[in-house]
Each structure stands twice: as structure tokens, then as C-alpha cells.
Design an enzyme around this catalytic site. Sequence first.
Site, short mmCIF file in Angstrom:
data_model
loop_
_atom_site.label_atom_id
_atom_site.label_comp_id
_atom_site.label_asym_id
_atom_site.label_seq_id
_atom_site.Cartn_x
_atom_site.Cartn_y
_atom_site.Cartn_z
N GLY A 52 0.83 -1.20 0.00
CA GLY A 52 0.00 0.00 0.00
C GLY A 52 0.86 1.25 0.00
O GLY A 52 0.62 2.19 0.75
N HIS A 53 1.88 1.23 -0.84
CA HIS A 53 2.77 2.39 -0.96
C HIS A 53 3.64 2.24 -2.20
O HIS A 53 3.67 1.18 -2.85
CB HIS A 53 3.65 2.55 0.29
CG HIS A 53 4.48 1.35 0.61
ND1 HIS A 53 5.63 1.04 -0.07
CD2 HIS A 53 4.33 0.38 1.52
CE1 HIS A 53 6.14 -0.07 0.43
NE2 HIS A 53 5.36 -0.51 1.39
#
Length: 137
Positions: A52-53
Site C-alpha cells: 500500500g505504498h
Amino acid sequence: MFNVEDCDIVELPIVHSEKGNITVLENGAGIPFDIRRIYYLYDIPTGAGRGGHSHYRLQQFVVAVGGSFTFLLDDGTREKEVFLNRPDKALLIKPGIWREIKDFSGGSICLVLASLKYSEDDYIRDYGDFLDFRRNG
Ligand code: TYD
């Protein structure tokens, strides 16, 4: 800027023997960066998602040394899913790629070789900021 097509599976060498296999990862041998950091994800609860990055500069080489999991890669335009379930295959992740990791099997271990030491400044953790970075640099 790199795209998801630049994030390929790399076949790792295997030293076979009747007693089992060895796979060796060395600087200068098949990895397109110098290894500055090694870490691994383990004891991952069922159903947990990670990632998630994105990263501004970091390159990574990811190996499922145990079990299996799926990487969802996103360059802001296209997405690609990569299922990893072999200790003799690595996924190369270039800079500027958003990633999510999901569907970890029980007992799985995700080994990551990284081109830089840990720095929170290298992370893009907001998806809107990521899209802005992809569009405007
Ligand atoms: P993060 O990279 O966000 O985890 P993942 O992508 O696997 O979900 O890292 C989670 C936290 O762990 C981060 O906020 C700080 C810490 N961390 C370190 O201290 N050093 C490291 O090398 C890494 C990868 C994480």
C-alpha cells in the site's frame, strides 16, 4: 519513470543435490542493484494485506522463500498481478510502482532485497500523492 512491464520475474540459479537445493543471491550476479538491506515478512495473519505504498528511488527483489502470496503492481496507468510461490523466482520491483501484497498462505515468508537502507522519506504512502507523482514527477 518505470512501468509495470519493467517489473519482471527473474529466474534464480539453483544448486541441485539429492540433499536438497541451494539458491544464492550475490551482489553483481543477476541483481540489477547493490544490496543495501535485507528484510523479510513473516507471521502474517490470515487475510492480512501489506504494502500500500510506492517508493521514489528504492528498487527491490522479492522472493517467496516459503509459501505464496500475490503482488499487485500499479504504475498509475496499468496494473499487473504477480503470484510468487517459488524460492527460485524473484520479482524485480522498480522505483515509482505502487504495490499491494495479498493472499499470503499460512507460514509464508516474503524475503526482500533492497537497493537502499530504510528511509521513510523514500515512501509515497498516499495513493493520490502517488498518482500526482506519476503524472507530474
Ligand atoms: P512497510 O514498508 O510499510 O511495510 P509493508 O509494505 O510490508 O506493509 O513497513 C512497516 C513499518 O516497518 C514501517 O512503518 C517502519 C518499519 N520498517 C523499518 O523500520 N525498516 C524497514 O526496513 C522496513 C521495510 C520497515
